[in-house]
Design a protein around this motif. Structure first.
Motif, PDB file in Angstrom:
ATOM      1  N   ALA A 171     -24.276  -7.655  33.068  1.00 47.05           N
ATOM      2  CA  ALA A 171     -23.042  -6.658  33.560  1.00 47.05           C
ATOM      3  C   ALA A 171     -23.563  -5.362  33.595  1.00 47.05           C
ATOM      4  CB  ALA A 171     -21.987  -6.922  32.689  1.00 47.05           C
ATOM      5  N   ALA A 172     -24.309  -4.999  32.734  1.00 50.54           N
ATOM      6  CA  ALA A 172     -24.840  -3.687  32.567  1.00 50.54           C
ATOM      7  C   ALA A 172     -25.847  -3.361  33.731  1.00 50.54           C
ATOM      8  CB  ALA A 172     -25.401  -3.350  31.291  1.00 50.54           C
ATOM      9  N   ALA A 173     -26.684  -4.523  34.084  1.00 51.71           N
ATOM     10  CA  ALA A 173     -27.700  -4.109  35.057  1.00 51.71           C
ATOM     11  C   ALA A 173     -26.940  -4.067  36.451  1.00 51.71           C
ATOM     12  CB  ALA A 173     -28.687  -5.279  35.297  1.00 51.71           C
ATOM     13  N   GLN A 174     -25.822  -4.897  36.677  1.00 56.41           N
ATOM     14  CA  GLN A 174     -25.030  -4.884  37.946  1.00 56.41           C
ATOM     15  C   GLN A 174     -24.292  -3.562  38.314  1.00 56.41           C
ATOM     16  OE1 GLN A 174     -22.483  -8.401  37.661  1.00 56.41           O
ATOM     17  NE2 GLN A 174     -23.868  -9.681  38.456  1.00 56.41           N
ATOM     18  N   ALA A 175     -23.824  -2.969  36.840  1.00 60.61           N
ATOM     19  CA  ALA A 175     -23.258  -1.643  36.869  1.00 60.61           C
ATOM     20  C   ALA A 175     -24.387  -0.612  37.348  1.00 60.61           C
ATOM     21  CB  ALA A 175     -22.535  -1.394  35.379  1.00 60.61           C
ATOM     22  N   ARG A 176     -25.403  -0.558  36.939  1.00 62.86           N
ATOM     23  CA  ARG A 176     -26.473   0.284  37.298  1.00 62.86           C
ATOM     24  C   ARG A 176     -26.731   0.216  38.871  1.00 62.86           C
ATOM     25  NH1 ARG A 176     -28.787  -1.258  32.183  1.00 62.86           N
ATOM     26  NH2 ARG A 176     -30.328  -2.626  33.630  1.00 62.86           N
ATOM     27  N   VAL A 177     -26.696  -1.190  39.088  1.00 59.86           N
ATOM     28  CA  VAL A 177     -27.240  -1.229  40.698  1.00 59.86           C
ATOM     29  C   VAL A 177     -26.079  -0.712  41.667  1.00 59.86           C
ATOM     30  CG1 VAL A 177     -27.446  -2.914  42.540  1.00 59.86           C
ATOM     31  CG2 VAL A 177     -28.525  -3.190  40.355  1.00 59.86           C
TER      32      VAL A 177
ATOM     33  N   GLN B  95     -36.902   3.220  41.120  1.00 59.19           N
ATOM     34  CA  GLN B  95     -35.666   2.871  40.734  1.00 59.19           C
ATOM     35  C   GLN B  95     -35.161   1.454  40.892  1.00 59.19           C
ATOM     36  OE1 GLN B  95     -33.364   5.457  43.486  1.00 59.19           O
ATOM     37  NE2 GLN B  95     -33.796   7.337  42.286  1.00 59.19           N
ATOM     38  N   HIS B  96     -35.873   0.819  41.811  1.00 65.76           N
ATOM     39  CA  HIS B  96     -35.409  -0.646  42.407  1.00 65.76           C
ATOM     40  C   HIS B  96     -36.057  -1.398  41.106  1.00 65.76           C
ATOM     41  CE1 HIS B  96     -35.054  -4.120  44.844  1.00 65.76           C
ATOM     42  NE2 HIS B  96     -36.097  -4.596  44.548  1.00 65.76           N
ATOM     43  N   ARG B  97     -37.177  -1.165  40.449  1.00 65.24           N
ATOM     44  CA  ARG B  97     -37.799  -2.050  39.185  1.00 65.24           C
ATOM     45  C   ARG B  97     -36.816  -1.902  38.245  1.00 65.24           C
ATOM     46  NH1 ARG B  97     -44.024  -0.249  40.246  1.00 65.24           N
ATOM     47  NH2 ARG B  97     -44.417  -2.011  41.761  1.00 65.24           N
TER      48      ARG B  97
ATOM     49  N   GLY C 253     -35.421  -5.253  39.715  1.00 66.05           N
ATOM     50  CA  GLY C 253     -36.028  -5.893  41.163  1.00 66.05           C
ATOM     51  C   GLY C 253     -37.560  -6.004  40.925  1.00 66.05           C
ATOM     52  N   GLU C 254     -38.260  -6.589  41.793  1.00 65.36           N
ATOM     53  CA  GLU C 254     -39.709  -6.775  41.763  1.00 65.36           C
ATOM     54  C   GLU C 254     -40.265  -6.535  43.233  1.00 65.36           C
ATOM     55  OE1 GLU C 254     -40.178 -10.794  38.939  1.00 65.36           O
ATOM     56  OE2 GLU C 254     -41.279 -10.393  40.880  1.00 65.36           O
ATOM     57  N   VAL C 255     -41.071  -5.419  43.363  1.00 66.92           N
ATOM     58  CA  VAL C 255     -41.256  -4.725  44.640  1.00 66.92           C
ATOM     59  C   VAL C 255     -42.808  -4.287  44.483  1.00 66.92           C
ATOM     60  CG1 VAL C 255     -40.567  -2.488  43.892  1.00 66.92           C
ATOM     61  CG2 VAL C 255     -40.776  -3.088  46.369  1.00 66.92           C
TER      62      VAL C 255
ATOM     63  N   ALA D 217     -35.398 -11.539  44.143  1.00 66.93           N
ATOM     64  CA  ALA D 217     -36.494 -11.970  44.955  1.00 66.93           C
ATOM     65  C   ALA D 217     -37.409 -10.840  45.082  1.00 66.93           C
ATOM     66  CB  ALA D 217     -35.976 -11.873  46.570  1.00 66.93           C
ATOM     67  N   HIS D 218     -38.803 -11.155  45.148  1.00 61.02           N
ATOM     68  CA  HIS D 218     -39.753 -10.196  45.244  1.00 61.02           C
ATOM     69  C   HIS D 218     -40.080  -9.724  46.720  1.00 61.02           C
ATOM     70  CE1 HIS D 218     -43.839  -8.731  44.278  1.00 61.02           C
ATOM     71  NE2 HIS D 218     -44.399  -8.985  45.264  1.00 61.02           N
TER      72      HIS D 218
END
Length: 384
Positions: A168-174, A273-275, A279-281, A318-319
């Motif tokens: 939930a915290a990760a989704q809030a940050r996104v 920011q994405h990582r 996220g994997e980029v 996803a990568h």
């Protein structure tokens, strides 16, 4: 069990009254059981009642569950039978100890097993002093398995809730980052429209008003002064418009008020920011790095930004691979992911349309479609 009933049970269990209600009910059941089965000593009665009553404080003071478990073992050591209330209290106490991580699960199980073995040995010494058969250790095995199951269940529930909180915290940050990016894109669009339309019109007014004083020789002094005032007002409006554009193009969280529009140099921060939200980029840059027009760099940055936003929204986990290729007369941008893209399915929404508009304004093109090996693929070519 219906969804509404399950939700009501979860709400009741989560309420602050649940420990007191369940602890009181179990204590009342223990008292009734002791009255129905009168053959017991005072130690057994106190142990059974204490093990049930101590559970009322298990949420506010989880360590009291250890007292409840100890009372169960003492009452069992004093008699040959384990009462139903004591059994329920002991299992609930072990679950509470694991649920609140009063100690490491291995330590809880090891300590409980050792105490169970001590009770079992006491029973052997008290009632079978001359028998050393391994069959007499059956009660120790049963108690150890019960303790292991209760502690493991409590620890599993704790781990699941921690995972849900982290998710939930990760989704809030996104969501916060996407809202911030959407606001920045909207401000940039407004600034672009003001610059392209209003700024051009006002500058034309200033030039025409000022040139009229030179191209029209028979103007009266009042008319000449009027044209000069119009030109001065237009130039003042241009100054205010530039200040407004600077405000629109500035991140409201930046207190300096001088933040420029992002370029490809800022891709590292965008990747970070994405990582940071899970996220994997991977970023790949090819070709000779050249200085590009600001509009080209900004459009390329926004396309990558929107592409990574779509990856988080439509293919979480996803990568992604971002490729920037500097070619002799154009800049190629490619964003690919290995998410669950399906043939014939194209992400719709304002983000994709905005990317296509940015590419079209520069005379380029942008395509978005499922990738040849799965996932989703965005490709753009921006001439410069």
């Amino acid at each position: 069990m219906s969804t509404s009933l399950r939700q009501r049970l979860r709400t009741w269990v989560a309420s602050p009254f649940y420990p007191w209600t369940s602890g009181g009910a179990l204590t009342a059941f223990a008292a009734v059981e002791l009255l129905v089965v009168p053959r017991h000593s005072l130690v057994i009665a106190l142990g059974v009642l204490l093990s049930a009553a101590a559970l009322a404080w298990r949420r506010s003071h989880p360590a009291t569950a250890a007292l409840s478990a100890a009372a169960v073992l003492v009452s069992f050591a004093a008699g040959t039978d384990l009462y139903i209330a004591a059994t329920a209290s002991g299992l609930m106490a072990c679950y509470t100890l694991g649920r609140h991580r009063v100690a490491h699960p291995a330590l809880l199980v090891g300590g409980g097993s050792a105490l169970s073995l001590a009770v079992n040995v006491w029973h052997i010494v008290s009632w079978h002093p001359r028998s050393y058969s391994f069959d007499l250790l059956a009660e120790w095995f049963v108690l150890t398995v019960a303790i292991l199951a209760a502690v493991s269940m409590g620890d599993a529930v704790r781990a699941r809730e921690e995972t849900q909180r982290e998710r939930a915290a990760a989704q809030a940050r996104v969501l916060a980052m996407e809202r911030r990016q959407a606001a920045e894109a909207e401000r940039a669009a407004i600034a672009r429209e003001l610059h392209d339309v209003v700024s051009h019109s006002v500058s034309v007014i200033a030039v025409q008003a000022e040139s009229a004083t030179y191209t029209t020789p028979d103007l009266s002094p009042q008319a000449r002064e009027g044209f000069q005032q119009i030109a001065a007002s237009a130039r003042a409006s241009m100054t205010e418009l530039r200040r407004l554009l600077g405000v629109l193009r500035t991140d409201p969280q930046d207190r300096t008020g001088t933040a420029p529009q992002p370029t490809l140099e800022a891709l590292g921060d965008l990747i970070a920011q994405h990582r940071s939200v899970g996220g994997e980029v991977e970023l790949r840059v090819s070709g000779d790095r050249v200085e590009l027009p600001t509009s080209c760099e900004l459009s390329a940055y926004r396309i990558v930004q929107e592409g990574l936003t779509n990856v988080r929204r439509h293919a979480p986990g996803a990568h992604a691979v971002v490729e920037i290729d500097y070619r002799p007369d154009r800049l190629a941008v490619r964003i690919a992911d290995d998410g669950p893209g399906q043939p014939g399915v194209v992400h719709s929404g304002h983000g994709l349309a905005g990317m296509q508009e940015r590419a079209a304004l520069l005379g380029g093109k942008l395509t978005a479609s499922p990738g040849p090996d799965g996932g989703f693929l965005v490709e753009a070519e921006l001439p410069w």
